[in-house]
Design an enzyme around this catalytic site. Sequence first.
Site, mmCIF file in Angstrom:
data_model
loop_
_atom_site.group_PDB
_atom_site.id
_atom_site.type_symbol
_atom_site.label_atom_id
_atom_site.label_comp_id
_atom_site.label_asym_id
_atom_site.label_seq_id
_atom_site.Cartn_x
_atom_site.Cartn_y
_atom_site.Cartn_z
ATOM 1 N N GLU A 291 24.732 40.204 -3.896
ATOM 2 C CA GLU A 291 26.173 40.322 -4.136
ATOM 3 C C GLU A 291 26.854 38.973 -4.367
ATOM 4 O OE1 GLU A 291 24.521 41.891 -1.789
ATOM 5 O OE2 GLU A 291 25.012 44.022 -1.832
ATOM 6 N N PHE B 60 26.896 52.704 10.686
ATOM 7 C CA PHE B 60 25.864 52.049 9.882
ATOM 8 C C PHE B 60 26.504 51.342 8.689
ATOM 9 C CE2 PHE B 60 22.783 52.283 6.313
ATOM 10 C CZ PHE B 60 21.902 51.338 6.801
#
Lengths: 585, 186
Positions: free
Chosen positions: A52, A114
């Site tokens: 990213e 999560f």
Amino acid sequence: MSRSMTGARMVIEALRDQGVDTVFGYPGGAVLPIYDEIFQQNDIKHILVRHEQGAVHMAEGYARSTGKPGVVLVTSGPGATNAVTGLTDALLDSIPLVVLSGQVPTFLIGTDGFQEADTVGITRPCTKHNWLVKETDDLAATIHKAFHVATSGRPGPVLVDIPKDVQFATGEYVGPKQIETPSYQPAKKGDLDAITRLVELMEKAERPIFYTGGGVINSGTGASQLLREIVEATGFPITSTLMGLGAYPASGGKWIGMLGMHGLYEANMAMHDCDLMIAVGARFDDRITGRVKDFSPDSIKAQIDIDSSSINKVIHVDLPIVGDVGHVLEDMLKVWKARGRKTNAEGVRKWWAQIEQWKAVKCLTYRNSEKTIKPQHALERLQALTAHRKDRYITTEVGQHQMWAAQFLHFEDPNRWMTSGGLGTMGYGLPASIGVQVAHPEALVVNVAGEASWLMNMQEMGTAVQFRAPVKQFILNNERLGMVRQWQQLLHGERYSQSWSESLPDFVKLAEAFGCKGRLVSDPADLDDAIQEMLEYDGPFILDVMVEKHENCFPMIPSGKPHNEMILGEASTEDAIVGAGGALV
Amino acid sequence: MAALKIEQGASSHSAYDLRDPNAQVIESHTLAVLVDNEAGVLARVIGLFSGRGFNIDSLTVAEVDHLGHRSRITIVTRGTPAVIEQIKAQLGRIIPVHEVHDLTVEGPSVERELGLFKVSGKGDKRVEALRIAEIFRANVVDSTLESFVFEMTGTPEKLDAFAELMRPLGLSDLARTGVAALARGI
């Protein structure tokens, strides 16, 4: 007309309405609904990155080379945290970005779900603004606002965090024209009285100088045109920061080179001795000012900046003008012309005579070699072999090679030079070069790199190969962290703590492993041929240029010294070079 | 922020001159900041102060315009004149910030703070505490046989003075709101 659709579809609609053609991103659980929409359309191209951070730097390269905002799409948690370095880089260099991040569903926020991270919390200090969208009905308006904030005033990165249930839920889409006028409306016009006062000072100044920065580039190509006109008309010398290179052409008669820590002698001396400093879209960074107390002691300082917090932050300015560079330069030119186009011709002529004396020092002189490739020589050859390309775009990593590139490559136009100035992010150049190439598929895009920086985001070579972005990786390989090594030599008693590159990969084999081409060159006699092969190859190319390992980057303003106490390299006498390190201790 | 002790020359191998070149007189200013009452706006303001090393002496915040979703943040801060100017400019850059007023320089203003003082004691001390509270026009808002809670509104200096007097008389707990301030006149 209101239209009902899912949040995920809204994202695509909003991007389309904002004129977005390219998104850099990486999928993950919390953005799957948006990726499903991307799959079902053809208007927006998605560049799949390998990390990213690479996506954000690509978007920066895209934004800086086009003037349009770069768009990034990442997932929650690690996707968002990996984007943080790029966001901070864009914030410090004022690059417009819109980053969309997925988030865990609203009902899971705060439960340590999560891939949950407090993305708006983490990115609050590294964005211009950010939003967490909790209602699908607010999503479209928020994205439109995000584009407005990113691109108006002083540009910068923004982030919109979108929980997964907001993407699935249905809401009403609104177009960019349907939303109420955002309250954020920075003023563009400068105060005309202040502009007139500046013109009066310009008419009388004996030793004037234009000190320009990235704000000129950000203000658009029109601002660069106005700057050129005003510089030619007044005949004043002009210098620029690292960020502003290209706003005024390097071939222009009034150009005296980059200033700052590794800037040119003539530029720094002129800044020190001027009597009128006109700062245009430049913010007196510490790499520019040297010792603040002794910064240009005898000058009247005027500063044009769209961000009032840039004024009087570091250096006291006598005449602040808050406004967009383009608008202010336009008014300045009008007023100056209306008052009879006056300058202190005799004073400026003497000033130029002085500057010519400084130029005669030839501060960029280096000792070339027939045995090893000097990094400066490599860049001079790159310049010579690419100068004819009007569509040449250069990105860099961070370190010595970056400073040499700024010194030895010449920029004739704005938006052609992409470098991490404020944050100094190693690993910026490779992904940025891909972002530039995606925006300009036919252009020549070269990333001038050091081997250590380049390794930081080397995974993005996969992206370059996948999307057939023929980026040229020009690696000046000294097997050292060159700038760190230079500082350790000059300032830390030659104790070279952790500043060498051990176990380097074979870059030629690495290129082959990625599915592109590479070449190693170490003999100066082969350099031109190697550069030519890199330029002519139809695809991504890694040129591993083995350069002199212990070359230092000069000129240099050492720590805490003023502009007129630069260290010169080969341009000064032998003794001075030997004594240079000692002078600093 | 107290100046660090950095000896002359100790920072010679830093790119920066690490000693504050602008060490000047420190002033206290009261700022009124009008903001959109949206999620995270207070965090943006506080983050600005901590991130850039500015001081907060006190801070109050509450919604003041329900329909317009506006909140008013009153900040008492300290710094050199240049730092105060920089604080105001940086506050002005925050997107949901609409107005920044420096009440200290924009003309006369009124500043008030509310304090709650718990004073525990018996006998003479208890009588004396009540007597002084009357002089200060503090209200008794809670009472047991061995304690009072006094409520007092006034300038921060008045609250300081009252707290000093109460300390030897059994001041056991103290809550203060921080300063709220408005410009005088129209």
